[in-house]
Design a protein around this motif. Structure first.
Motif, short mmCIF file in Angstrom:
data_model
loop_
_atom_site.label_atom_id
_atom_site.label_comp_id
_atom_site.label_asym_id
_atom_site.label_seq_id
_atom_site.Cartn_x
_atom_site.Cartn_y
_atom_site.Cartn_z
N GLY A 151 0.82 -1.21 0.00
CA GLY A 151 0.00 0.00 0.00
C GLY A 151 0.85 1.25 0.00
O GLY A 151 0.54 2.23 -0.69
N GLY A 152 1.94 1.23 0.76
CA GLY A 152 2.83 2.38 0.80
C GLY A 152 3.49 2.64 -0.54
O GLY A 152 3.65 3.80 -0.96
N ALA A 153 3.88 1.58 -1.23
CA ALA A 153 4.50 1.73 -2.55
C ALA A 153 3.51 2.32 -3.55
O ALA A 153 3.86 3.17 -4.38
N LEU A 154 2.25 1.89 -3.46
CA LEU A 154 1.21 2.43 -4.35
C LEU A 154 1.02 3.92 -4.12
O LEU A 154 0.96 4.71 -5.07
N LEU A 155 0.92 4.31 -2.86
CA LEU A 155 0.63 5.71 -2.53
C LEU A 155 1.82 6.64 -2.76
O LEU A 155 1.63 7.85 -2.88
N THR A 156 3.02 6.11 -2.79
CA THR A 156 4.19 6.96 -3.05
C THR A 156 4.63 6.91 -4.52
O THR A 156 5.67 7.46 -4.88
N GLY A 157 3.82 6.25 -5.36
CA GLY A 157 4.07 6.27 -6.80
C GLY A 157 5.16 5.36 -7.30
O GLY A 157 5.67 5.56 -8.42
N ARG A 158 5.54 4.35 -6.52
CA ARG A 158 6.55 3.39 -6.96
C ARG A 158 5.87 2.27 -7.74
O ARG A 158 5.62 1.18 -7.21
N VAL A 159 5.56 2.53 -8.99
CA VAL A 159 4.70 1.65 -9.78
C VAL A 159 5.30 0.27 -9.96
O VAL A 159 4.65 -0.75 -9.70
N SER A 160 6.54 0.18 -10.44
CA SER A 160 7.14 -1.13 -10.72
C SER A 160 7.30 -1.95 -9.44
O SER A 160 7.03 -3.15 -9.43
N ILE A 161 7.72 -1.27 -8.36
CA ILE A 161 7.85 -1.97 -7.07
C ILE A 161 6.48 -2.41 -6.57
O ILE A 161 6.32 -3.52 -6.05
N HIS A 254 -2.48 9.87 -13.15
CA HIS A 254 -3.05 10.17 -11.84
C HIS A 254 -4.40 9.50 -11.62
O HIS A 254 -4.67 8.97 -10.53
N ILE A 255 -5.25 9.51 -12.64
CA ILE A 255 -6.59 8.92 -12.51
C ILE A 255 -6.49 7.42 -12.31
O ILE A 255 -7.11 6.84 -11.41
N PHE A 256 -5.68 6.76 -13.14
CA PHE A 256 -5.52 5.31 -13.03
C PHE A 256 -4.85 4.93 -11.71
O PHE A 256 -5.19 3.92 -11.10
N ALA A 257 -3.89 5.75 -11.29
CA ALA A 257 -3.21 5.48 -10.03
C ALA A 257 -4.18 5.61 -8.85
O ALA A 257 -4.16 4.80 -7.93
N LEU A 258 -5.05 6.63 -8.89
CA LEU A 258 -6.04 6.82 -7.83
C LEU A 258 -7.01 5.66 -7.78
O LEU A 258 -7.34 5.15 -6.70
N LEU A 259 -7.46 5.21 -8.96
CA LEU A 259 -8.38 4.07 -9.02
C LEU A 259 -7.71 2.81 -8.50
O LEU A 259 -8.33 1.99 -7.83
N ALA A 260 -6.43 2.66 -8.81
CA ALA A 260 -5.67 1.49 -8.33
C ALA A 260 -5.58 1.50 -6.81
O ALA A 260 -5.74 0.47 -6.16
N VAL A 261 -5.32 2.69 -6.23
CA VAL A 261 -5.21 2.81 -4.78
C VAL A 261 -6.55 2.51 -4.11
O VAL A 261 -6.63 1.77 -3.12
N LEU A 262 -7.63 3.09 -4.64
CA LEU A 262 -8.96 2.87 -4.07
C LEU A 262 -9.37 1.40 -4.14
O LEU A 262 -9.94 0.85 -3.20
N SER A 263 -9.06 0.77 -5.27
CA SER A 263 -9.36 -0.66 -5.42
C SER A 263 -8.56 -1.48 -4.42
O SER A 263 -9.09 -2.40 -3.80
N HIS A 264 -7.29 -1.13 -4.28
CA HIS A 264 -6.42 -1.86 -3.34
C HIS A 264 -6.93 -1.75 -1.91
O HIS A 264 -6.99 -2.75 -1.19
N VAL A 265 -7.31 -0.54 -1.50
CA VAL A 265 -7.81 -0.33 -0.13
C VAL A 265 -9.08 -1.14 0.10
O VAL A 265 -9.26 -1.75 1.16
N ALA A 266 -9.97 -1.16 -0.90
CA ALA A 266 -11.20 -1.94 -0.78
C ALA A 266 -10.90 -3.43 -0.66
O ALA A 266 -11.53 -4.16 0.12
N GLY A 267 -9.91 -3.89 -1.42
CA GLY A 267 -9.52 -5.30 -1.34
C GLY A 267 -8.90 -5.66 0.00
O GLY A 267 -9.18 -6.72 0.56
N VAL A 268 -8.07 -4.75 0.52
CA VAL A 268 -7.45 -4.99 1.83
C VAL A 268 -8.52 -5.03 2.91
O VAL A 268 -8.49 -5.89 3.81
#
Length: 290
Positions: A151-161, A254-268
């Motif tokens: 989750g931290g990697a997603l929110l700090t923009g480390r896409v590949s990691i 930014h939009i795709f990254a935000l959607l990815a974060v929201l989806s991840h949080v819902a899954g967690v």
């Protein structure tokens, strides 16, 4: 276990928040100024917001401060101490970046270590409980740390990691489920061991110990249907990892990254609900509900 919303919110948000702080702490070229303020504001909002939500599950929230005095024996107390220490150190690190434009690596590394140590202590609150075989494994700590770092990697923009960690976390989660499904049976607990009457022969429950649900039954006995659990596991994996990986692979914006974060949080959050709902406490044997 009863899946209390406050505890689900706590373990979901605080884990991601402290994971984000850890990544910000070890960043060799961290953001500065208002950009740094935005990143640290989000991290602190998640970490502190999660910690505050956990107090709503306490019978007497006003006594929460007393937990800090039991750090020698209580993982809950150690969590509080580590959280406060980590937030204070990271606060100094963030202040230097935001107001002075100065990077102090040693503060960042210490704060990152304390942030991950906080997540570890949270996991040990559950992992140390021998009365809940599903939780009583080192994999519980690995799972919590994996979710925090992902989750931290997603929110700090480390896409590949983040993509790599999403795959790793998925594997850890599946392994944790497979091990947990047989943990209660492997422990060998039974109505005989629960009542201590095994030396007299086979024990069976003629009637429940209570005519109405009591505190133990409400808090430690929760039954979720196997079919529902399997569906929720699939949903959690899709939301936590599948959809974020797809979104990040399509386009890094930014939009795709935000959607990815929201989806991840819902899954967690979904996996956390299952974490508690599927937990089988041995006290259930005494009540004839296992």
């Amino acid at each position: 276990m009863h899946p209390a919303p406050s505890v689900i919110i706590f373990t979901t948000l605080s884990g991601i928040g402290f994971g984000m702080l850890a990544w910000l702490g070890i960043d060799a070229t961290p953001p500065q100024g208002w950009v740094a303020f935005a990143f640290f504001f989000i991290a602190y909002a998640l970490a502190v917001g999660g910690l505050i939500s956990s107090t709503f599950h306490l019978g007497h929230p006003e006594r929460a401060l007393k937990a800090f005095t039991q750090w020698r024996t209580s993982w809950l107390s150690r969590e509080g101490v580590c959280a406060v220490a980590g937030l204070c150190v990271m606060g100094l690190y963030a202040a230097a970046l935001i107001f002075l434009g100065t990077h102090v690596p040693i503060l960042g590394w210490i704060g990152a270590a304390l942030s991950l140590l906080t997540v570890f202590t949270t996991s040990m609150i559950y992992g140390q409980l021998a009365t809940i075989p599903r939780w009583n494994t080192p994999l519980t700590s690995v799972l919590y740390l994996a979710y925090a770092l992902t989750g931290g990697a997603l929110l700090t923009g480390r896409v590949s990691i983040a993509i790599t960690l999403l795959l790793v976390t998925t594997a850890v989660q599946i392994l944790w489920w497979l091990r947990g499904d047989k943990a209660f049976a492997d422990r060998g607990s039974s109505l005989e061991t629960a009542t201590g009457l095994g030396n007299l022969g086979t024990v069976r429950s003629v009637a429940h110990p209570h005519t109405s649900p009591n505190y133990l039954m409400k808090e430690f006995i929760h039954v979720v249907g196997r079919k529902h659990a399997q569906k929720l596991r699939i949903i959690s994996l899709i939301l936590m990892a599948g959809l974020p990986i797809l979104l990040l692979s399509i386009h890094v914006g930014h939009i795709f990254a935000l959607l990815a974060v929201l989806s991840h949080v819902a899954g967690v959050a979904t996996s956390r609900w299952l974490f508690f709902a599927e937990a089988e406490h041995t006290v259930g044997l005494y009540y004839g509900m296992r």
